[in-house]
Scaffold this motif. Structure first.
Motif, PDB file in Angstrom:
ATOM      1  N   ALA A 147       0.732  -1.172  -0.013  1.00  0.00           N
ATOM      2  CA  ALA A 147      -0.088   0.147   0.030  1.00  0.00           C
ATOM      3  C   ALA A 147       0.713   1.223   0.034  1.00  0.00           C
ATOM      4  CB  ALA A 147      -1.115  -0.028   1.342  1.00  0.00           C
ATOM      5  N   CYS A 148       1.964   1.217   0.601  1.00  0.00           N
ATOM      6  CA  CYS A 148       3.061   2.312   0.686  1.00  0.00           C
ATOM      7  C   CYS A 148       3.712   2.613  -0.773  1.00  0.00           C
ATOM      8  CB  CYS A 148       3.999   2.180   1.753  1.00  0.00           C
ATOM      9  SG  CYS A 148       3.513   2.303   3.122  1.00  0.00           S
ATOM     10  N   TRP A 149       3.962   1.377  -1.364  1.00  0.00           N
ATOM     11  CA  TRP A 149       5.082   1.550  -2.405  1.00  0.00           C
ATOM     12  C   TRP A 149       4.508   1.453  -3.736  1.00  0.00           C
ATOM     13  CZ3 TRP A 149       8.943  -2.330   0.358  1.00  0.00           C
ATOM     14  CH2 TRP A 149       9.450  -1.588   1.421  1.00  0.00           C
TER      15      TRP A 149
ATOM     16  N   PHE B 176       6.807  -3.865  13.570  1.00  0.00           N
ATOM     17  CA  PHE B 176       6.865  -3.021  12.257  1.00  0.00           C
ATOM     18  C   PHE B 176       5.724  -2.139  12.246  1.00  0.00           C
ATOM     19  CE2 PHE B 176       4.657  -2.678   8.343  1.00  0.00           C
ATOM     20  CZ  PHE B 176       5.874  -2.006   7.246  1.00  0.00           C
ATOM     21  N   ILE B 177       4.484  -2.806  12.612  1.00  0.00           N
ATOM     22  CA  ILE B 177       3.412  -1.949  12.799  1.00  0.00           C
ATOM     23  C   ILE B 177       3.216  -0.620  13.623  1.00  0.00           C
ATOM     24  CG2 ILE B 177       0.651  -1.917  13.376  1.00  0.00           C
ATOM     25  CD1 ILE B 177       0.524  -4.837  12.458  1.00  0.00           C
ATOM     26  N   ALA B 178       3.933  -1.060  14.839  1.00  0.00           N
ATOM     27  CA  ALA B 178       3.960  -0.086  16.093  1.00  0.00           C
ATOM     28  C   ALA B 178       5.315   0.830  15.615  1.00  0.00           C
ATOM     29  CB  ALA B 178       4.352  -0.860  17.386  1.00  0.00           C
ATOM     30  N   TYR B 179       6.340   0.708  15.078  1.00  0.00           N
ATOM     31  CA  TYR B 179       7.511   1.515  15.055  1.00  0.00           C
ATOM     32  C   TYR B 179       7.934   1.834  13.758  1.00  0.00           C
ATOM     33  CZ  TYR B 179      11.971   3.323  16.910  1.00  0.00           C
ATOM     34  OH  TYR B 179      13.022   4.097  17.295  1.00  0.00           O
ATOM     35  N   TRP B 180       8.055   0.901  12.797  1.00  0.00           N
ATOM     36  CA  TRP B 180       8.659   1.093  11.365  1.00  0.00           C
ATOM     37  C   TRP B 180       7.549   1.653  10.511  1.00  0.00           C
ATOM     38  CZ3 TRP B 180      11.026  -2.368  14.470  1.00  0.00           C
ATOM     39  CH2 TRP B 180      12.528  -2.475  14.561  1.00  0.00           C
ATOM     40  N   PHE B 181       6.281   1.309  10.694  1.00  0.00           N
ATOM     41  CA  PHE B 181       5.171   1.540   9.699  1.00  0.00           C
ATOM     42  C   PHE B 181       5.056   3.060   9.786  1.00  0.00           C
ATOM     43  CE2 PHE B 181       0.900   2.461   8.183  1.00  0.00           C
ATOM     44  CZ  PHE B 181       1.222   2.146   6.610  1.00  0.00           C
ATOM     45  N   PRO B 182       4.907   3.916  10.707  1.00  0.00           N
ATOM     46  CA  PRO B 182       4.567   5.359  10.858  1.00  0.00           C
ATOM     47  C   PRO B 182       5.768   5.754   9.888  1.00  0.00           C
ATOM     48  CG  PRO B 182       4.277   4.352  12.844  1.00  0.00           C
ATOM     49  CD  PRO B 182       4.676   3.170  12.372  1.00  0.00           C
ATOM     50  N   LEU B 183       6.843   5.477  10.163  1.00  0.00           N
ATOM     51  CA  LEU B 183       7.827   6.283   9.389  1.00  0.00           C
ATOM     52  C   LEU B 183       7.797   5.815   7.917  1.00  0.00           C
ATOM     53  CD1 LEU B 183      10.805   7.517   9.130  1.00  0.00           C
ATOM     54  CD2 LEU B 183      11.797   5.628   9.838  1.00  0.00           C
ATOM     55  N   ILE B 184       7.692   4.575   7.471  1.00  0.00           N
ATOM     56  CA  ILE B 184       7.481   4.124   6.203  1.00  0.00           C
ATOM     57  C   ILE B 184       6.252   4.925   5.523  1.00  0.00           C
ATOM     58  CG2 ILE B 184       7.367   2.242   4.413  1.00  0.00           C
ATOM     59  CD1 ILE B 184       9.035   0.526   6.579  1.00  0.00           C
ATOM     60  N   SER B 185       5.237   4.849   6.065  1.00  0.00           N
ATOM     61  CA  SER B 185       4.067   5.091   5.300  1.00  0.00           C
ATOM     62  C   SER B 185       3.896   6.722   4.920  1.00  0.00           C
ATOM     63  CB  SER B 185       2.752   5.062   6.163  1.00  0.00           C
ATOM     64  OG  SER B 185       2.948   5.668   7.454  1.00  0.00           O
ATOM     65  N   SER B 186       5.042   7.622   5.547  1.00  0.00           N
ATOM     66  CA  SER B 186       5.064   9.023   5.105  1.00  0.00           C
ATOM     67  C   SER B 186       3.661   9.731   5.042  1.00  0.00           C
ATOM     68  CB  SER B 186       5.997   9.016   3.710  1.00  0.00           C
ATOM     69  OG  SER B 186       6.945   8.354   3.623  1.00  0.00           O
ATOM     70  N   GLY B 187       3.016   9.574   6.141  1.00  0.00           N
ATOM     71  CA  GLY B 187       1.748  10.431   6.174  1.00  0.00           C
ATOM     72  C   GLY B 187       0.672   9.842   5.702  1.00  0.00           C
TER      73      GLY B 187
ATOM     74  N   ILE C 182      -3.148   3.886   9.712  1.00  0.00           N
ATOM     75  CA  ILE C 182      -3.611   3.675  11.089  1.00  0.00           C
ATOM     76  C   ILE C 182      -3.766   5.154  11.811  1.00  0.00           C
ATOM     77  CG2 ILE C 182      -2.959   2.317  13.306  1.00  0.00           C
ATOM     78  CD1 ILE C 182      -1.120   0.501  11.633  1.00  0.00           C
ATOM     79  N   THR C 183      -4.923   5.243  12.371  1.00  0.00           N
ATOM     80  CA  THR C 183      -5.129   6.581  12.973  1.00  0.00           C
ATOM     81  C   THR C 183      -5.845   6.043  14.393  1.00  0.00           C
ATOM     82  OG1 THR C 183      -7.059   6.718  12.159  1.00  0.00           O
ATOM     83  CG2 THR C 183      -5.286   7.754  10.870  1.00  0.00           C
ATOM     84  N   GLU C 184      -5.712   7.025  15.139  1.00  0.00           N
ATOM     85  CA  GLU C 184      -6.347   6.716  16.577  1.00  0.00           C
ATOM     86  C   GLU C 184      -8.082   6.537  16.322  1.00  0.00           C
ATOM     87  OE1 GLU C 184      -6.176   8.504  21.233  1.00  0.00           O
ATOM     88  OE2 GLU C 184      -5.541   9.502  19.513  1.00  0.00           O
ATOM     89  N   ASP C 185      -8.366   7.342  15.391  1.00  0.00           N
ATOM     90  CA  ASP C 185      -9.886   7.189  15.110  1.00  0.00           C
ATOM     91  C   ASP C 185     -10.438   5.658  14.531  1.00  0.00           C
ATOM     92  OD1 ASP C 185     -10.320   9.663  16.178  1.00  0.00           O
ATOM     93  OD2 ASP C 185     -10.589  10.579  14.337  1.00  0.00           O
ATOM     94  N   LYS C 186      -9.585   5.410  13.559  1.00  0.00           N
ATOM     95  CA  LYS C 186      -9.840   4.032  12.852  1.00  0.00           C
ATOM     96  C   LYS C 186      -9.506   2.598  13.485  1.00  0.00           C
ATOM     97  CE  LYS C 186      -8.697   6.328   8.191  1.00  0.00           C
ATOM     98  NZ  LYS C 186      -7.993   6.109   7.034  1.00  0.00           N
ATOM     99  N   PHE C 187      -8.388   2.880  14.254  1.00  0.00           N
ATOM    100  CA  PHE C 187      -8.039   1.795  15.175  1.00  0.00           C
ATOM    101  C   PHE C 187      -7.409   2.191  16.308  1.00  0.00           C
ATOM    102  CE2 PHE C 187      -7.002   0.884  10.430  1.00  0.00           C
ATOM    103  CZ  PHE C 187      -7.715  -0.502  10.132  1.00  0.00           C
ATOM    104  N   PRO C 188      -8.379   2.284  17.163  1.00  0.00           N
ATOM    105  CA  PRO C 188      -8.087   2.750  18.822  1.00  0.00           C
ATOM    106  C   PRO C 188      -7.075   1.732  19.487  1.00  0.00           C
ATOM    107  CG  PRO C 188     -10.266   2.613  18.660  1.00  0.00           C
ATOM    108  CD  PRO C 188      -9.841   2.472  17.039  1.00  0.00           C
TER     109      PRO C 188
END
Length: 211
Positions: A112-114, A158-169, A173-179
């Protein structure tokens, strides 16, 4: 002991982080050998000739490859806190969720990112579907293993730490969608043991920006 145990890896790999944490959980001293992703060493190619990738664990010169296989080997070889549950059913469930995270979440989130256009839309929808399943699984629990961090939590690094960096905004995963995942990610990354053993974010930022 340190001369008998080696880990071949890339310092920024979430899979390598899982193995290093597993060894540290058990109190095993080891030598870490940094590999070059563009010029893999002869030791790596000989130790993992089929996949030619990290991590690889070398114990008394004998290589073990594939992250989950390495973690199970560590768990069965050294005394200390269990990496996988001792109960056979709970152990099977842990393996199931580790595989689900790797096969259904990580793969689709990366794509989804690439990817772009319709392909990106397709993989984003698949990632959201997989993450919703994970969202339901963590609901009502502090960690995937309950009150204590388990191998499933480390698989989700990866979900918790790496993905927020790789996904570039991308805001997949947001607090509203996946609390529940959002809350778990914060708890996991701020756990004292985890925080101490994650690669520094400031060092990873330029590397992933180049990629």
């Amino acid at each position: 002991m340190s001369s008998k145990v080696k880990v071949l890896g890339f310092w920024y790999s979430p899979f390598v982080a899982r193995v290093k944490m597993g060894l540290k959980m058990k109190g095993v001293e080891f030598e870490y050998v940094e590999e070059n992703i563009r010029a893999k060493s002869q030791l790596l190619l000989e130790s993992n000739p089929i996949h030619k990738k990290v991590p690889v664990l070398l114990h008394d010169g004998r290589p073990i490859a594939e992250t989950m296989i390495i973690l199970e080997y560590i768990d069965q070889t050294w005394e200390g806190p269990p990496i996988l549950p001792r109960d056979p059913y709970q152990r099977a469930m842990a393996r199931f969720w580790v595989n689900f995270i790797d096969e259904k979440c990580l793969n689709t989130m990366l794509k989804a990112c690439w990817r772009t256009g319709e392909e990106q839309k397709k993989f984003k929808e698949e990632a959201i579907e997989a993450l919703q399943i994970l969202e339901n699984e963590i609901k009502g629990k502090k960690y995937f293993g309950g009150d204590e961090i388990s191998v499933v939590d480390h698989a989700g690094n990866f979900i918790a730490y790496w993905f927020p960096l790789i996904s570039s905004g991308m805001e997949l995963i947001t607090e509203d969608k996946f609390p529940n995942i959002w809350r778990w990610s914060s708890d996991y990354c701020n756990h004292a043991f985890v925080k101490e053993n994650l690669p520094p974010m400031e060092a990873m930022i330029p590397k992933f920006k180049r990629r």
